[in-house]
Design a protein around this motif. Structure first.
Motif, PDB file in Angstrom:
ATOM      1  N   GLN A   1       0.796  -1.517   0.136  1.00 26.10           N
ATOM      2  CA  GLN A   1       0.205   0.140  -0.108  1.00 26.10           C
ATOM      3  C   GLN A   1       0.794   0.981  -0.124  1.00 26.10           C
ATOM      4  O   GLN A   1       2.058   1.095   0.743  1.00 26.10           O
ATOM      5  N   GLY A   2       0.225   2.621  -0.909  1.00 23.11           N
ATOM      6  CA  GLY A   2       0.975   3.381  -0.159  1.00 23.11           C
ATOM      7  C   GLY A   2       1.525   3.683   1.185  1.00 23.11           C
ATOM      8  O   GLY A   2       0.424   4.066   1.421  1.00 23.11           O
TER       9      GLY A   2
ATOM     10  N   ARG B   1      -5.564  16.429  -1.406  1.00 25.18           N
ATOM     11  CA  ARG B   1      -5.410  14.838  -1.867  1.00 25.18           C
ATOM     12  C   ARG B   1      -6.357  14.359  -2.408  1.00 25.18           C
ATOM     13  O   ARG B   1      -7.430  14.808  -2.425  1.00 25.18           O
ATOM     14  N   LEU B   2      -5.904  13.264  -3.151  1.00 20.10           N
ATOM     15  CA  LEU B   2      -6.765  12.877  -4.884  1.00 20.10           C
ATOM     16  C   LEU B   2      -6.915  11.372  -5.057  1.00 20.10           C
ATOM     17  O   LEU B   2      -5.769  10.658  -3.872  1.00 20.10           O
ATOM     18  N   GLU B   3      -7.866  11.185  -4.784  1.00 21.70           N
ATOM     19  CA  GLU B   3      -8.287   9.131  -5.065  1.00 21.70           C
ATOM     20  C   GLU B   3      -8.026   8.995  -7.062  1.00 21.70           C
ATOM     21  O   GLU B   3      -8.813   9.556  -7.362  1.00 21.70           O
TER      22      GLU B   3
ATOM     23  N   THR C   1      -6.861   1.519  -5.977  1.00 20.00           N
ATOM     24  CA  THR C   1      -7.470   2.380  -5.585  1.00 20.00           C
ATOM     25  C   THR C   1      -6.040   3.437  -4.626  1.00 20.00           C
ATOM     26  O   THR C   1      -6.267   2.697  -3.475  1.00 20.00           O
ATOM     27  N   SER C   2      -5.855   4.157  -4.797  1.00 17.02           N
ATOM     28  CA  SER C   2      -4.777   4.952  -3.775  1.00 17.02           C
ATOM     29  C   SER C   2      -5.356   6.269  -3.385  1.00 17.02           C
ATOM     30  O   SER C   2      -6.261   7.121  -4.040  1.00 17.02           O
TER      31      SER C   2
ATOM     32  N   ASP D   1       1.324   2.794  -4.975  1.00 14.46           N
ATOM     33  CA  ASP D   1       1.871   1.844  -4.743  1.00 14.46           C
ATOM     34  C   ASP D   1       1.854   0.799  -6.155  1.00 14.46           C
ATOM     35  O   ASP D   1       1.532  -0.723  -5.773  1.00 14.46           O
ATOM     36  N   CYS D   2       1.735   1.433  -7.181  1.00 15.99           N
ATOM     37  CA  CYS D   2       1.370   0.742  -8.915  1.00 15.99           C
ATOM     38  C   CYS D   2       2.999   0.770  -9.695  1.00 15.99           C
ATOM     39  O   CYS D   2       4.092   1.763  -9.663  1.00 15.99           O
ATOM     40  N   LEU D   3       3.213  -0.577 -10.913  1.00 17.42           N
ATOM     41  CA  LEU D   3       4.518  -0.372 -11.490  1.00 17.42           C
ATOM     42  C   LEU D   3       4.669   0.381 -12.388  1.00 17.42           C
ATOM     43  O   LEU D   3       3.165   1.266 -12.421  1.00 17.42           O
TER      44      LEU D   3
END
Ligand code: SAM
Length: 163
Positions: free
Chosen positions: A43-44, A71-73, A113-114, A132-134
């Motif tokens: 998780q980020g 903050r953004l989703e 989603t983060s 938390d993505c590639l």
């Protein structure tokens, strides 16, 4: 150890149904420091490295106003994930959990989603922390963090409905 494509002890897979196109469009691409799932955060974190969200040309005007939100989703497509597991064993110990009780990238529609911290907006690029993505993960959508957002449209009866 992060999953590549293996089935672990007691995990249950299914035969995937024929895909039906939901009409999704990728609106951008996410550049991160991670090229291996073995190194990507589970998780980020908001004190993690700065990542770049690059918006594709036709969608750039839709960024208007995002700079007002701390903050953004972010919604993204975990494109290198398998999609057919019903039961998963995250700890690889034979103990399984239903896919819908996990935030694993392995899911029928691999949407991640983060909530990210917005550091800067530079033309068509957002600089954010908390992903938390590639590297190269396709972007599906951006929205203000719901806790920072008050609807601009007038309320409707359902907004006052309780019980
Ligand atoms: N924060 C998101 C959520 O909760 O919906 C995603 C969480 S998921 C556990 C994050 C993991 O997905 C990473 O540690 C990595 O193993 C994997 N992952 C990241 N980007 C991916 C991609 N593009 N394709 C497949 N797997 C990916």
């Amino acid at each position: 150890m992060v999953r590549e494509n293996e089935i672990r002890e007691n995990e249950v897979a299914m035969e995937l149904p024929e895909p039906r196109d939901a009409g999704l469009v990728f609106i951008g691409r996410i550049a991160t420091p991670w090229t291996s799932r073995l190194e990507t955060p589970r998780q980020g974190r908001h004190d993690g490295p700065v990542c770049r969200i690059e918006i594709f040309a036709p969608w750039i005007p839709a960024l208007q106003g995002v700079e007002a939100f701390e903050r953004l989703e972010v919604l993204y497509w975990l494109d290198r994930s398998r999609r057919d597991l019903l039961l998963q064993s995250p700890a690889r110990n034979g103990r399984t959990h239903g896919t819908f009780s996990l935030r694993s990238p392995v899911r029928p529609n691999p949407i991640g989603t983060s909530i990210v911290r917005l550091e800067a907006v530079e033309d068509a690029v957002l600089l954010v922390r908390g992903l938390d993505c590639l590297d190269g993960t396709p972007l599906l959508d951006l929205k203000p963090d719901r806790t920072l957002f008050t609807p601009i449209a007038p309320p409707q009866p359902g907004d006052f409905q309780t019980g």
